[in-house]
Write an enzyme that holds these catalytic residues in place. Structure first.
Site, PDB file in Angstrom:
ATOM      1  CG  HIS A   1       2.033   0.074   4.372  1.00  0.00           C
ATOM      2  ND1 HIS A   1       1.723  -0.904   5.306  1.00  0.00           N
ATOM      3  CD2 HIS A   1       0.891   0.775   4.160  1.00  0.00           C
ATOM      4  CE1 HIS A   1       0.449  -0.788   5.652  1.00  0.00           C
ATOM      5  NE2 HIS A   1      -0.079   0.219   4.967  1.00  0.00           N
TER       6      HIS A   1
ATOM      7  CG  ASP B   1      -2.107  -0.847   1.146  1.00  0.00           C
ATOM      8  OD1 ASP B   1      -2.180  -1.659   0.199  1.00  0.00           O
ATOM      9  OD2 ASP B   1      -2.988  -0.737   2.022  1.00  0.00           O
TER      10      ASP B   1
END
Length: 267
Positions: free
Chosen positions: A227, A81
Site C-alpha cells: 500500500h 493500493d
C-alpha cells in the site's frame, strides 16, 4: 477486456436454482416453508462468507496469480493500493526506478483527482494505474448493483480522464465484495484482481514481519499486495512500505523474477 455479456459463476447459477426449488416446494407443500427458508438462508450466509474471502473464485473470475504463460517467463506483479499519496508514492516510484521494475497502482478515484499530476507521473514512468473505486468506502461490500456501478464507473471516468489510459483491472476495497459486483465489472470490461501474497502493511508497523510475509510469497506468477496509501508507520514514523520495498525488489532481482504490470500480463 472481459465480455460485456455477464456469465454467472456456477455457484450463482446453483443459487438461482435453489431459490426456485425452494419456491416450488413451498407452493406444493406449504408446511415445508421452514425447511425451504432455512435452506435459502444457509445459501445466503455461504455467499456472504465467500464475499469476505478476497481470493475466492466462487463469486466470479478473480486474478489471484498471473496467467501460466507469464509465470513460465518468471513474471511477477507488484501491486500498490489506496494511493496516490504525495508523501509516499513518489518515493515508491524512485525505488522502482532504481530496480528498473514496473508495477501496478490501484488508485482511488477521489485521491487521483486530488493529485492528478502524481497519477500521470505513475504512467509516465511506465507503470499502470488501475481502478480501486472512487471513494474506497468502508461499506463497499454491502452495496447493490447500482451502488457498485456508480463507484466503479466514476473511478473509471476519473482515472481515464487523468491518465489517458482506461483501467483494465479492478480491486475491491479490502478485497470484499458480493455477487452484484461481477456483472458490473463485466459490463465495464474490467477484470477483478486480488493477490497471492500480502504484507498487511496498513496494519503492522513491524518491518520484519511485513517483509517476511511478502518474501514467503515471492515466486513466479505471484501478485504481491502493498500500500502506498494508508501505510502503517514504524516507531520512527517511516511508512513501512518504504522500509520493506527495497528488500522485496532486491530478492526479486536475485531470483531472476521479471516485474510486470497486470495489463502486460493479459494474454
Amino acid at each position: 477486456m472481459r465480455d460485456s455479456c455477464w456469465q454467472p459463476a456456477p455457484l450463482i447459477r446453483a443459487s438461482f436454482a435453489l431459490h426456485l426449488l425452494a419456491l416450488i416446494v413451498v407452493v406444493a407443500e406449504p408446511g415445508q416453508w421452514r425447511w425451504a427458508l432455512g435452506v435459502v438462508l444457509a445459501n445466503h450466509s455461504a455467499i456472504a462468507l465467500l464475499g469476505m474471502w478476497p481470493r475466492s473464485q466462487w463469486l466470479g473470475p478473480n486474478w489471484t496469480q498471473l496467467p501460466a504463460a507469464v509465470s513460465a517467463r518468471n513474471g511477477i506483479a507488484l501491486t500498490f493500493d489506496d494511493g496516490p499519496d504525495p508523501g509516499v508514492t513518489p518515493q515508491v516510484l524512485d525505488l522502482l526506478d532504481r530496480y528498473a521494475a514496473q508495477a501496478t497502482f490501484f488508485c482511488v478515484g477521489e485521491k487521483a483527482a486530488r493529485y492528478p499530476d502524481l497519477c500521470r507521473e505513475i504512467v509516465r514512468r511506465g507503470h499502470a494505474v488501475e481502478n480501486h473505486s472512487q471513494h474506497h468506502r468502508r461499506h463497499f461490500a454491502l452495496m447493490g448493483h447500482s451502488g457498485f456501478m456508480r463507484e466503479v464507473q466514476a473511478a473509471q471516468n476519473t482515472l481515464t480522464t487523468i491518465t489517458g489510459q482506461r483501467p483494465l483491472f479492478f480491486r475491491a476495497p479490502a478485497g470484499l465484495r458480493n455477487p452484484f459486483l461481477d456483472p458490473v465489472l463485466a459490463r465495464l470490461g474490467l477484470r477483478l484482481a486480488s493477490w497471492s501474497a500480502r504484507g498487511f502493511d496498513t496494519r503492522s508497523g513491524d518491518v520484519e514481519q511485513v517483509k517476511n510475509r511478502l518474501l514467503r510469497g515471492l515466486r513466479a506468477g505471484a501478485i504481491l499486495l502493498l500500500h502506498d496509501g494508508n501505510a502503517a508507520r514504524t516507531l520512527d514514523g517511516i511508512p513501512v512500505i518504504l522500509e520493506v520495498l527495497p528488500a522485496v525488489l532486491a530478492a526479486a532481482r536475485a531470483a531472476n523474477l521479471r516485474l510486470v504490470t497486470l495489463r502486460q500480463s493479459v494474454v
